[in-house]
Design a protein around this motif. Structure first.
Motif, PDB file in Angstrom:
ATOM      1  N   PHE A   7      50.692  34.460  42.321  1.00  0.00           N
ATOM      2  CA  PHE A   7      49.604  33.686  42.940  1.00  0.00           C
ATOM      3  C   PHE A   7      49.906  32.204  42.790  1.00  0.00           C
ATOM      4  N   CYS A 108      48.268  38.282  38.982  1.00  0.00           N
ATOM      5  CA  CYS A 108      46.981  38.805  39.419  1.00  0.00           C
ATOM      6  C   CYS A 108      47.035  40.326  39.507  1.00  0.00           C
ATOM      7  N   GLU A 235      42.381  36.899  48.148  1.00  0.00           N
ATOM      8  CA  GLU A 235      42.467  36.664  46.707  1.00  0.00           C
ATOM      9  C   GLU A 235      41.319  37.307  45.937  1.00  0.00           C
ATOM     10  N   TYR A 238      41.783  40.431  43.803  1.00  0.00           N
ATOM     11  CA  TYR A 238      42.659  40.351  42.626  1.00  0.00           C
ATOM     12  C   TYR A 238      42.034  39.442  41.578  1.00  0.00           C
ATOM     13  N   LEU A 240      42.748  37.237  37.644  1.00  0.00           N
ATOM     14  CA  LEU A 240      43.715  36.601  36.752  1.00  0.00           C
ATOM     15  C   LEU A 240      43.939  37.446  35.498  1.00  0.00           C
ATOM     16  N   HIS A 410      42.602  30.984  38.919  1.00  0.00           N
ATOM     17  CA  HIS A 410      42.888  31.747  40.129  1.00  0.00           C
ATOM     18  C   HIS A 410      41.722  31.572  41.085  1.00  0.00           C
TER      19      HIS A 410
END
Length: 412
Positions: A7, A108, A235, A238, A240, A410
Protein backbone atom coordinates in the motif's frame (compact mmCIF):
# COMPACT_ATOMS: atom_id res chain seq x y z
CA UNK A 1 -4.90 -18.55 1.39
CA UNK A 2 -4.25 -15.16 2.97
CA UNK A 3 -4.19 -11.93 0.99
CA UNK A 4 -1.51 -9.48 2.08
CA UNK A 5 -0.83 -6.60 -0.26
CA UNK A 6 1.38 -3.50 -0.47
CA UNK A 7 0.00 0.00 0.00
CA UNK A 8 0.98 3.64 -0.30
CA UNK A 9 1.74 4.44 3.32
CA UNK A 10 1.23 7.88 4.72
CA UNK A 11 4.25 8.10 7.00
CA UNK A 12 6.26 10.78 8.80
CA UNK A 13 9.29 12.47 7.33
CA UNK A 14 12.58 10.97 8.47
CA UNK A 15 13.31 14.07 10.58
CA UNK A 16 10.08 13.82 12.56
CA UNK A 17 9.51 10.05 12.84
CA UNK A 18 10.80 9.80 16.41
CA UNK A 19 8.57 12.69 17.50
CA UNK A 20 5.47 11.36 15.73
CA UNK A 21 5.76 7.74 16.90
CA UNK A 22 3.67 7.01 19.99
CA UNK A 23 2.69 4.04 22.09
CA UNK A 24 -0.71 2.49 21.28
CA UNK A 25 -3.77 4.41 22.47
CA UNK A 26 -4.84 1.65 24.88
CA UNK A 27 -1.72 1.38 27.03
CA UNK A 28 -2.23 4.69 28.82
CA UNK A 29 -5.14 6.75 30.11
CA UNK A 30 -6.02 10.22 28.89
CA UNK A 31 -4.24 12.07 31.68
CA UNK A 32 -1.05 10.09 31.10
CA UNK A 33 -1.35 10.88 27.38
CA UNK A 34 -1.72 14.61 28.14
CA UNK A 35 1.55 14.50 30.06
CA UNK A 36 3.32 12.49 27.36
CA UNK A 37 2.65 15.07 24.63
CA UNK A 38 3.79 18.13 26.58
CA UNK A 39 6.19 20.01 24.30
CA UNK A 40 5.58 17.66 21.36
CA UNK A 41 2.92 18.86 18.91
CA UNK A 42 3.88 16.05 16.50
CA UNK A 43 2.95 13.12 18.75
CA UNK A 44 0.47 10.74 17.16
CA UNK A 45 -1.43 10.71 20.44
CA UNK A 46 -3.03 13.93 19.13
CA UNK A 47 -4.72 11.60 16.62
CA UNK A 48 -5.09 8.35 18.55
CA UNK A 49 -6.29 10.00 21.79
CA UNK A 50 -7.61 13.29 20.48
CA UNK A 51 -9.51 14.01 23.70
CA UNK A 52 -6.19 15.32 25.06
CA UNK A 53 -6.71 18.42 22.89
CA UNK A 54 -10.21 19.04 24.25
CA UNK A 55 -11.63 19.99 27.63
CA UNK A 56 -10.87 17.22 30.18
CA UNK A 57 -14.57 16.97 31.03
CA UNK A 58 -15.54 15.73 27.56
CA UNK A 59 -16.78 12.16 27.15
CA UNK A 60 -14.06 10.17 25.37
CA UNK A 61 -16.70 8.72 23.03
CA UNK A 62 -18.13 12.11 22.10
CA UNK A 63 -18.39 12.88 18.38
CA UNK A 64 -16.11 15.89 18.93
CA UNK A 65 -13.23 13.58 19.87
CA UNK A 66 -13.40 11.75 16.54
CA UNK A 67 -13.75 15.02 14.63
CA UNK A 68 -10.66 16.34 16.44
CA UNK A 69 -8.74 13.18 15.55
CA UNK A 70 -9.67 13.62 11.89
CA UNK A 71 -8.73 17.30 11.91
CA UNK A 72 -5.41 16.65 13.65
CA UNK A 73 -4.47 13.92 11.17
CA UNK A 74 -5.41 16.05 8.18
CA UNK A 75 -3.41 18.98 9.56
CA UNK A 76 -0.32 16.79 10.00
CA UNK A 77 -0.64 15.73 6.37
CA UNK A 78 -1.24 19.29 5.12
CA UNK A 79 1.65 20.67 7.20
CA UNK A 80 4.10 18.20 5.71
CA UNK A 81 4.66 16.18 8.85
CA UNK A 82 3.58 13.22 6.72
CA UNK A 83 4.53 12.15 3.22
CA UNK A 84 2.95 9.45 1.04
CA UNK A 85 4.87 6.98 -1.07
CA UNK A 86 4.20 7.24 -4.79
CA UNK A 87 3.62 3.53 -5.38
CA UNK A 88 2.37 0.64 -3.23
CA UNK A 89 5.17 -0.81 -1.13
CA UNK A 90 5.74 -3.23 1.68
CA UNK A 91 7.68 -1.97 4.68
CA UNK A 92 9.98 -3.65 7.17
CA UNK A 93 9.56 -2.78 10.85
CA UNK A 94 12.26 -3.98 13.24
CA UNK A 95 12.12 -3.57 16.99
CA UNK A 96 14.87 -4.46 19.44
CA UNK A 97 14.13 -4.65 23.17
CA UNK A 98 16.72 -5.86 25.67
CA UNK A 99 18.83 -7.12 22.79
CA UNK A 100 16.04 -9.28 21.34
CA UNK A 101 14.87 -8.38 17.80
CA UNK A 102 11.56 -8.92 16.05
CA UNK A 103 11.11 -7.97 12.40
CA UNK A 104 7.72 -7.68 10.71
CA UNK A 105 6.35 -7.00 7.24
CA UNK A 106 4.04 -3.97 7.15
CA UNK A 107 1.24 -4.31 4.62
CA UNK A 108 -2.52 -4.55 4.30
CA UNK A 109 -4.57 -7.62 5.19
CA UNK A 110 -8.04 -8.43 3.91
CA UNK A 111 -11.29 -7.87 5.80
CA UNK A 112 -12.66 -10.93 3.95
CA UNK A 113 -9.88 -13.04 5.45
CA UNK A 114 -10.89 -11.71 8.86
CA UNK A 115 -14.58 -12.47 8.29
CA UNK A 116 -13.84 -15.93 6.82
CA UNK A 117 -11.48 -16.86 9.66
CA UNK A 118 -8.36 -17.06 7.51
CA UNK A 119 -7.18 -14.48 10.04
CA UNK A 120 -7.81 -16.33 13.27
CA UNK A 121 -8.82 -14.86 16.61
CA UNK A 122 -8.24 -16.01 20.18
CA UNK A 123 -10.03 -13.28 22.19
CA UNK A 124 -13.48 -11.80 22.52
CA UNK A 125 -13.99 -8.07 22.02
CA UNK A 126 -15.93 -5.58 24.13
CA UNK A 127 -18.72 -3.73 22.33
CA UNK A 128 -17.83 -0.28 23.71
CA UNK A 129 -14.15 -0.53 22.80
CA UNK A 130 -14.97 -1.88 19.35
CA UNK A 131 -17.47 0.92 18.69
CA UNK A 132 -14.88 3.51 19.72
CA UNK A 133 -12.39 2.28 17.11
CA UNK A 134 -15.10 1.98 14.44
CA UNK A 135 -15.84 5.68 14.90
CA UNK A 136 -12.16 6.58 14.98
CA UNK A 137 -11.39 4.75 11.71
CA UNK A 138 -14.54 6.04 10.02
CA UNK A 139 -14.00 9.71 10.93
CA UNK A 140 -10.27 9.62 10.14
CA UNK A 141 -10.93 7.66 6.95
CA UNK A 142 -7.83 5.68 7.84
CA UNK A 143 -6.39 2.80 9.84
CA UNK A 144 -4.16 4.64 12.28
CA UNK A 145 -2.99 1.76 14.48
CA UNK A 146 -1.48 -1.43 13.04
CA UNK A 147 -2.90 -4.85 13.90
CA UNK A 148 -0.22 -7.20 15.22
CA UNK A 149 -0.46 -10.45 13.20
CA UNK A 150 1.72 -13.54 13.23
CA UNK A 151 2.31 -16.32 10.74
CA UNK A 152 4.28 -19.54 10.57
CA UNK A 153 7.75 -18.46 9.40
CA UNK A 154 8.59 -18.67 5.69
CA UNK A 155 12.16 -18.99 4.42
CA UNK A 156 11.59 -16.87 1.30
CA UNK A 157 10.23 -14.00 3.39
CA UNK A 158 13.16 -14.32 5.80
CA UNK A 159 15.56 -14.02 2.84
CA UNK A 160 13.91 -10.79 1.63
CA UNK A 161 14.01 -9.43 5.18
CA UNK A 162 17.73 -10.10 5.47
CA UNK A 163 18.43 -8.52 2.08
CA UNK A 164 16.38 -5.43 2.91
CA UNK A 165 18.03 -4.91 6.29
CA UNK A 166 21.42 -4.67 4.56
CA UNK A 167 20.22 -1.39 3.04
CA UNK A 168 19.90 2.01 4.69
CA UNK A 169 16.70 2.45 6.75
CA UNK A 170 14.34 5.41 6.48
CA UNK A 171 13.84 5.57 10.27
CA UNK A 172 16.08 4.46 13.12
CA UNK A 173 15.41 5.76 16.63
CA UNK A 174 15.07 4.64 20.24
CA UNK A 175 11.87 5.23 22.20
CA UNK A 176 11.29 4.00 25.77
CA UNK A 177 14.31 1.76 25.51
CA UNK A 178 13.14 0.09 22.27
CA UNK A 179 15.01 0.59 19.01
CA UNK A 180 12.63 1.10 16.08
CA UNK A 181 13.96 0.77 12.54
CA UNK A 182 12.01 0.94 9.27
CA UNK A 183 12.90 0.12 5.67
CA UNK A 184 10.82 0.56 2.50
CA UNK A 185 10.59 -2.47 0.20
CA UNK A 186 10.28 -1.11 -3.34
CA UNK A 187 11.67 -3.98 -5.45
CA UNK A 188 8.79 -5.30 -7.57
CA UNK A 189 10.08 -8.89 -7.50
CA UNK A 190 10.34 -8.82 -3.70
CA UNK A 191 6.85 -7.32 -3.40
CA UNK A 192 5.43 -10.05 -5.61
CA UNK A 193 7.25 -12.79 -3.69
CA UNK A 194 6.01 -11.52 -0.34
CA UNK A 195 2.40 -11.58 -1.56
CA UNK A 196 2.78 -15.12 -2.93
CA UNK A 197 4.47 -16.36 0.24
CA UNK A 198 1.66 -15.11 2.46
CA UNK A 199 -0.86 -16.68 0.10
CA UNK A 200 0.98 -19.97 0.52
CA UNK A 201 1.48 -19.59 4.26
CA UNK A 202 -2.09 -20.50 5.11
CA UNK A 203 -3.70 -18.89 8.11
CA UNK A 204 -2.70 -15.69 9.86
CA UNK A 205 -3.22 -15.13 13.58
CA UNK A 206 -4.09 -12.02 15.56
CA UNK A 207 -1.43 -11.66 18.23
CA UNK A 208 -2.59 -8.28 19.52
CA UNK A 209 -5.25 -5.83 18.34
CA UNK A 210 -8.53 -7.76 18.30
CA UNK A 211 -10.57 -4.57 18.77
CA UNK A 212 -8.74 -2.70 16.01
CA UNK A 213 -9.13 -5.68 13.68
CA UNK A 214 -12.86 -6.11 14.35
CA UNK A 215 -13.36 -2.36 13.90
CA UNK A 216 -11.46 -2.26 10.61
CA UNK A 217 -13.65 -5.08 9.26
CA UNK A 218 -16.83 -3.32 10.39
CA UNK A 219 -15.83 -0.07 8.71
CA UNK A 220 -15.00 -2.01 5.53
CA UNK A 221 -18.47 -3.56 5.55
CA UNK A 222 -20.04 -0.14 6.13
CA UNK A 223 -18.18 1.27 3.15
CA UNK A 224 -19.30 -1.64 0.99
CA UNK A 225 -22.91 -0.87 1.87
CA UNK A 226 -22.31 2.78 0.98
CA UNK A 227 -20.66 1.75 -2.31
CA UNK A 228 -22.77 -1.12 -3.71
CA UNK A 229 -20.70 -1.18 -6.90
CA UNK A 230 -17.45 -1.88 -5.04
CA UNK A 231 -14.95 -4.19 -6.75
CA UNK A 232 -13.05 -5.48 -3.72
CA UNK A 233 -9.90 -3.62 -4.71
CA UNK A 234 -10.78 -0.42 -2.83
CA UNK A 235 -8.59 0.37 0.17
CA UNK A 236 -11.51 0.02 2.59
CA UNK A 237 -11.43 -3.73 1.88
CA UNK A 238 -8.04 -3.90 3.60
CA UNK A 239 -6.54 -2.88 6.91
CA UNK A 240 -3.11 -1.96 8.24
CA UNK A 241 -1.12 -4.83 9.74
CA UNK A 242 2.39 -5.77 10.80
CA UNK A 243 3.09 -9.48 10.30
CA UNK A 244 5.78 -11.14 12.40
CA UNK A 245 7.00 -14.74 12.06
CA UNK A 246 5.92 -16.87 15.03
CA UNK A 247 9.50 -17.84 15.89
CA UNK A 248 10.40 -14.25 16.82
CA UNK A 249 7.56 -13.29 19.13
CA UNK A 250 7.90 -12.81 22.87
CA UNK A 251 4.95 -13.09 25.23
CA UNK A 252 5.39 -11.87 28.79
CA UNK A 253 3.51 -12.90 31.90
CA UNK A 254 0.15 -11.22 32.56
CA UNK A 255 -0.34 -11.21 36.31
CA UNK A 256 -3.35 -10.79 38.59
CA UNK A 257 -4.10 -8.92 41.83
CA UNK A 258 -7.32 -9.35 43.79
CA UNK A 259 -8.82 -6.97 46.35
CA UNK A 260 -10.09 -9.47 48.94
CA UNK A 261 -10.55 -13.18 49.72
CA UNK A 262 -14.32 -13.14 49.19
CA UNK A 263 -15.12 -13.46 52.90
CA UNK A 264 -12.62 -16.22 53.58
CA UNK A 265 -10.03 -15.91 56.32
CA UNK A 266 -6.40 -16.34 55.32
CA UNK A 267 -6.39 -19.79 56.90
CA UNK A 268 -9.61 -20.89 55.18
CA UNK A 269 -8.31 -19.69 51.82
CA UNK A 270 -4.99 -21.51 52.19
CA UNK A 271 -6.75 -24.71 53.26
CA UNK A 272 -8.98 -24.68 50.21
CA UNK A 273 -5.99 -23.97 47.95
CA UNK A 274 -4.22 -27.09 49.28
CA UNK A 275 -6.90 -29.24 47.66
CA UNK A 276 -5.82 -28.01 44.21
CA UNK A 277 -2.17 -27.02 44.53
CA UNK A 278 0.98 -28.19 46.18
CA UNK A 279 1.99 -25.13 48.21
CA UNK A 280 5.51 -24.30 49.33
CA UNK A 281 6.75 -21.10 50.94
CA UNK A 282 9.36 -19.38 48.76
CA UNK A 283 12.62 -18.84 50.65
CA UNK A 284 14.68 -17.22 47.88
CA UNK A 285 15.51 -13.56 47.41
CA UNK A 286 13.03 -11.10 45.92
CA UNK A 287 9.86 -12.25 44.21
CA UNK A 288 9.09 -15.74 42.98
CA UNK A 289 8.85 -15.97 39.19
CA UNK A 290 7.24 -19.21 37.93
CA UNK A 291 9.76 -21.33 36.04
CA UNK A 292 7.45 -23.71 34.18
CA UNK A 293 3.84 -24.26 33.11
CA UNK A 294 1.32 -25.07 35.80
CA UNK A 295 3.34 -23.30 38.50
CA UNK A 296 2.28 -19.98 39.99
CA UNK A 297 3.66 -17.42 42.40
CA UNK A 298 1.28 -16.17 45.09
CA UNK A 299 1.95 -13.14 47.28
CA UNK A 300 -0.11 -13.07 50.48
CA UNK A 301 0.63 -11.43 53.81
CA UNK A 302 4.11 -10.30 52.78
CA UNK A 303 5.13 -13.82 51.74
CA UNK A 304 5.66 -15.47 48.36
CA UNK A 305 4.41 -19.01 47.84
CA UNK A 306 5.10 -21.48 45.04
CA UNK A 307 1.90 -23.13 43.79
CA UNK A 308 2.05 -26.27 41.65
CA UNK A 309 -1.27 -27.38 40.16
CA UNK A 310 -2.46 -30.91 40.86
CA UNK A 311 -2.79 -32.83 37.61
CA UNK A 312 -6.47 -33.57 38.12
CA UNK A 313 -7.69 -29.95 38.04
CA UNK A 314 -7.19 -29.43 34.29
CA UNK A 315 -7.50 -31.37 31.05
CA UNK A 316 -4.02 -31.62 29.45
CA UNK A 317 -5.62 -32.42 26.08
CA UNK A 318 -7.81 -29.30 25.98
CA UNK A 319 -5.81 -26.33 24.59
CA UNK A 320 -7.80 -23.83 26.66
CA UNK A 321 -8.34 -25.80 29.86
CA UNK A 322 -4.62 -26.52 30.29
CA UNK A 323 -3.66 -22.84 30.09
CA UNK A 324 -2.38 -21.47 33.37
CA UNK A 325 -4.75 -18.50 33.14
CA UNK A 326 -7.64 -20.99 32.78
CA UNK A 327 -6.44 -23.10 35.71
CA UNK A 328 -6.35 -20.04 37.95
CA UNK A 329 -9.72 -18.73 36.76
CA UNK A 330 -11.59 -22.05 37.00
CA UNK A 331 -10.12 -23.22 40.29
CA UNK A 332 -9.36 -20.08 42.27
CA UNK A 333 -10.70 -16.80 40.93
CA UNK A 334 -14.22 -18.05 40.22
CA UNK A 335 -15.06 -20.69 42.87
CA UNK A 336 -13.01 -19.30 45.78
CA UNK A 337 -12.81 -15.57 45.16
CA UNK A 338 -16.16 -15.10 43.40
CA UNK A 339 -14.77 -13.47 40.27
CA UNK A 340 -17.10 -14.80 37.57
CA UNK A 341 -16.22 -12.39 34.78
CA UNK A 342 -12.68 -11.03 35.09
CA UNK A 343 -13.33 -8.58 32.22
CA UNK A 344 -15.86 -6.62 34.28
CA UNK A 345 -15.24 -7.43 37.97
CA UNK A 346 -13.74 -4.41 39.76
CA UNK A 347 -12.17 -6.62 42.44
CA UNK A 348 -9.47 -7.89 40.07
CA UNK A 349 -6.77 -6.05 38.18
CA UNK A 350 -4.17 -7.20 35.66
CA UNK A 351 -0.50 -6.26 35.62
CA UNK A 352 1.53 -6.66 32.43
CA UNK A 353 4.85 -8.41 32.88
CA UNK A 354 6.75 -5.36 31.62
CA UNK A 355 6.07 -3.74 35.01
CA UNK A 356 7.86 -6.49 36.95
CA UNK A 357 6.81 -8.60 39.92
CA UNK A 358 7.69 -5.81 42.32
CA UNK A 359 4.55 -4.10 41.04
CA UNK A 360 2.49 -6.98 42.46
CA UNK A 361 3.95 -6.44 45.93
CA UNK A 362 3.35 -2.70 45.59
CA UNK A 363 -0.30 -3.19 44.66
CA UNK A 364 -0.88 -5.55 47.61
CA UNK A 365 0.74 -3.07 49.99
CA UNK A 366 -1.51 -0.35 48.57
CA UNK A 367 -4.77 -2.16 49.30
CA UNK A 368 -5.10 -5.34 47.25
CA UNK A 369 -5.07 -8.59 49.21
CA UNK A 370 -3.43 -11.26 47.09
CA UNK A 371 -1.36 -11.38 43.90
CA UNK A 372 -0.67 -14.18 41.44
CA UNK A 373 2.44 -14.30 39.25
CA UNK A 374 1.84 -16.25 36.04
CA UNK A 375 4.04 -18.29 33.71
CA UNK A 376 3.71 -16.71 30.23
CA UNK A 377 1.37 -18.19 27.63
CA UNK A 378 3.38 -19.41 24.64
CA UNK A 379 2.87 -18.48 20.99
CA UNK A 380 2.33 -22.21 20.29
CA UNK A 381 -0.56 -22.25 22.77
CA UNK A 382 -2.06 -19.16 21.14
CA UNK A 383 -1.90 -20.75 17.66
CA UNK A 384 -3.30 -24.07 18.88
CA UNK A 385 -6.28 -22.34 20.49
CA UNK A 386 -6.95 -20.22 17.41
CA UNK A 387 -6.69 -23.30 15.17
CA UNK A 388 -9.20 -25.09 17.41
CA UNK A 389 -11.62 -22.17 17.04
CA UNK A 390 -11.55 -21.56 20.78
CA UNK A 391 -11.17 -18.42 22.90
CA UNK A 392 -8.59 -17.65 25.55
CA UNK A 393 -9.62 -16.22 28.91
CA UNK A 394 -9.27 -12.42 29.12
CA UNK A 395 -5.79 -11.01 29.66
CA UNK A 396 -3.93 -14.16 28.67
CA UNK A 397 -1.10 -12.58 26.69
CA UNK A 398 1.10 -9.51 27.06
CA UNK A 399 3.25 -8.85 24.01
CA UNK A 400 6.38 -6.73 24.16
CA UNK A 401 7.56 -4.55 22.63
CA UNK A 402 4.42 -2.68 21.67
CA UNK A 403 4.08 -1.56 18.06
CA UNK A 404 4.45 2.20 17.76
CA UNK A 405 1.52 4.05 16.22
CA UNK A 406 1.93 6.86 13.72
CA UNK A 407 4.76 5.39 11.65
CA UNK A 408 2.28 4.05 9.08
CA UNK A 409 -1.20 5.31 8.22
CA UNK A 410 -3.41 3.46 5.76
CA UNK A 411 -5.93 5.78 4.10
CA UNK A 412 -9.26 4.25 3.11
Amino acid sequence: MAVVRPFRAIRPTSELADKVAALPYDVMNSEEARQMVVGNPYSFLHVDKAEIDLDPSIDHYDKKVYEKARDNLNKMITDGVYIQDEKPCFYLYKQVMNGRPQVGIVGCASIDDYMNNVIKKHELTRADKEEDRVNHVDYCNANTGPIFLTYKARGAINAIVEKTMAQAPVYDFVSDGVQNTVWVITDEADIETIGKEFAAAGDLYIADGHHRCASAARVGKMRREQNPGYTGEEEFNYFLAVLFPDEQLYIMDYNRVVKDLNGLSDEEFMEKMKGMFHIKEYCGEGQYRPESKHTFGMYLNDKWYILTAHGDIYDPNDPVDQLDVSILQKNVLDPLLGIKDPRTDSRIDFIGGIRGLGELEKRVHEGMKVAFAMYPTSIEELINIADAGKIMPPKSTWFEPKLMSGLFVHQL
